[in-house]
Scaffold this active site. Structure first.
Site, PDB file in Angstrom:
ATOM      1  N   HIS A  63      -0.964   1.618  -4.223  1.00 34.57           N
ATOM      2  CA  HIS A  63      -1.493   1.227  -2.911  1.00 34.57           C
ATOM      3  C   HIS A  63      -0.366   0.612  -2.089  1.00 34.57           C
ATOM      4  O   HIS A  63       0.719   0.331  -2.606  1.00 34.57           O
ATOM      5  CB  HIS A  63      -2.701   0.296  -3.030  1.00 34.57           C
ATOM      6  CG  HIS A  63      -2.414  -1.050  -3.654  1.00 34.57           C
ATOM      7  ND1 HIS A  63      -1.911  -1.193  -4.939  1.00 34.57           N
ATOM      8  CD2 HIS A  63      -2.567  -2.304  -3.166  1.00 34.57           C
ATOM      9  CE1 HIS A  63      -1.779  -2.482  -5.206  1.00 34.57           C
ATOM     10  NE2 HIS A  63      -2.157  -3.188  -4.147  1.00 34.57           N
ATOM     11  N   HIS A  65       0.253  -2.226  -0.550  1.00 32.44           N
ATOM     12  CA  HIS A  65       0.561  -3.652  -0.381  1.00 32.44           C
ATOM     13  C   HIS A  65       2.064  -3.919  -0.575  1.00 32.44           C
ATOM     14  O   HIS A  65       2.744  -3.187  -1.293  1.00 32.44           O
ATOM     15  CB  HIS A  65      -0.269  -4.487  -1.365  1.00 32.44           C
ATOM     16  CG  HIS A  65      -1.685  -4.663  -0.899  1.00 32.44           C
ATOM     17  ND1 HIS A  65      -2.675  -5.188  -1.688  1.00 32.44           N
ATOM     18  CD2 HIS A  65      -2.270  -4.364   0.284  1.00 32.44           C
ATOM     19  CE1 HIS A  65      -3.810  -5.226  -1.007  1.00 32.44           C
ATOM     20  NE2 HIS A  65      -3.600  -4.729   0.193  1.00 32.44           N
ATOM     21  N   ASP A  67       3.876  -5.803  -2.214  1.00 32.43           N
ATOM     22  CA  ASP A  67       4.479  -6.016  -3.535  1.00 32.43           C
ATOM     23  C   ASP A  67       4.493  -4.738  -4.383  1.00 32.43           C
ATOM     24  O   ASP A  67       4.932  -4.765  -5.534  1.00 32.43           O
ATOM     25  CB  ASP A  67       3.766  -7.162  -4.291  1.00 32.43           C
ATOM     26  CG  ASP A  67       2.271  -6.969  -4.376  1.00 32.43           C
ATOM     27  OD1 ASP A  67       1.688  -6.336  -3.477  1.00 32.43           O
ATOM     28  OD2 ASP A  67       1.662  -7.456  -5.359  1.00 32.43           O
ATOM     29  N   HIS A  68       4.030  -3.614  -3.819  1.00 30.57           N
ATOM     30  CA  HIS A  68       3.981  -2.358  -4.591  1.00 30.57           C
ATOM     31  C   HIS A  68       4.767  -1.212  -3.953  1.00 30.57           C
ATOM     32  O   HIS A  68       5.402  -0.429  -4.638  1.00 30.57           O
ATOM     33  CB  HIS A  68       2.518  -1.905  -4.788  1.00 30.57           C
ATOM     34  CG  HIS A  68       1.745  -2.812  -5.676  1.00 30.57           C
ATOM     35  ND1 HIS A  68       1.464  -2.524  -6.987  1.00 30.57           N
ATOM     36  CD2 HIS A  68       1.230  -4.046  -5.446  1.00 30.57           C
ATOM     37  CE1 HIS A  68       0.814  -3.534  -7.533  1.00 30.57           C
ATOM     38  NE2 HIS A  68       0.654  -4.470  -6.614  1.00 30.57           N
TER      39      HIS A  68
HETATM   40 ZN   LIG Z   1      -2.493  -5.282  -3.879  1.00 26.74          ZN
END
Ligand SMILES: [Zn+2]
Length: 253
Positions: A63, A65, A67-68
């Site tokens: 996904h 976000h 942090d990804h």
């Molecule tokens: Zn997330």
């Protein structure tokens, strides 16, 4: 069993645990990288050290976000690989890399663009932030959706996975136990919220203080309110609660 290793990104925190897990999956002549993580030079160097010259077949992202996703394009570019994620990938789409088939599972709830990735032959699932190795996942208003989140958990349970590789914290060998724990936790939260609204109407913030006040410090109360709002939204959709004047929520049944 497919060999899976990880590099933990240097972004520890209250919601990321020790840091984001970047998974490196051995697919025979190539490897698959899942969730490259934050755009960080040290993390990119650490991933490349772990790759030790292996060819990256494809970069998958659970996904979007921060942090990804952010490192995905840079990592892919240096290896001439492609980045695959929602909505380019949809539910049931199979990504072939080397000798591996990874099936994308559309699993919204934590975010609206969330995919998990299944290695069917191993009954292994890369769960992103749908299920973590420890604690509970954030399902917060307005992006999070509690009803969708519960359906996504049930979707995974139906696959009877044997192993979970989460976006944060350690792999989970008791996959079914963890999924059941997550479902139970979410339903308990919902019951707690409904019981509190039935005790008396209140704004989302008032209800947050009443339900979570004893366990959440003032610094985290706003995050808790966004969780409360996500639960209230589901209860409104279910016809159990209604929003009345002054942003107050009250029980209908
Ligand atoms: Zn997330």
């Amino acid at each position: 069993m497919t060999a899976v290793t990880r590099v933990v990104a240097p972004n520890p925190g209250p919601y990321t645990g020790p840091g984001t897990n970047t998974w490196i999956v051995d697919a025979g002549p190539v490897v698959v990288v899942i969730d490259p993580g934050p755009d960080d030079d040290n993390h990119l160097a650490a991933i490349d050290r772990k790759l030790a010259g292996a060819t990256v077949g494809v970069v998958l992202v659970t996904h979007s976000h921060p942090d990804h996703l952010p490192l995905a394009e840079r990592l892919a570019a240096t290896h001439r690989a492609s980045v695959r994620r929602y909505p380019d990938l949809g539910d049931g789409d199979v990504v072939r890399a080397g000798r591996l088939n990874l099936t994308a599972l559309y699993t919204p709830g934590h975010s609206a663009d969330h995919l998990c990735f299944l290695i069917a032959e191993d009954r292994a699932v890369f769960t992103g932030d749908l299920v973590l190795g420890k604690g509970s996942s954030m399902v917060t208003y307005p992006e999070g959706n509690v009803a969708a989140y519960l359906r996504s958990l049930e979707r995974l349970e139906a696959l009877k996975p044997a192993m979970l590789f989460p976006g944060h914290w350690d792999p989970v060998a008791d996959a079914m136990g963890k999924l059941e724990e997550y479902r139970r936790h979410r339903l308990e939260r919902e019951a707690q919220v409904l019981a509190e609204v039935r005790r008396g109407r209140g704004t989302a913030l008032e209800l947050t203080r009443r339900v979570y006040g004893s366990e959440v410090g003032e610094d985290l109360i706003q995050a808790a309110e966004m969780t409360m709002r996500a639960h209230l939204q589901k209860l409104v959709d279910d016809g159990l609660v209604q929003e009345v004047g002054g942003e107050q929520f009250e029980a209908l049944k």
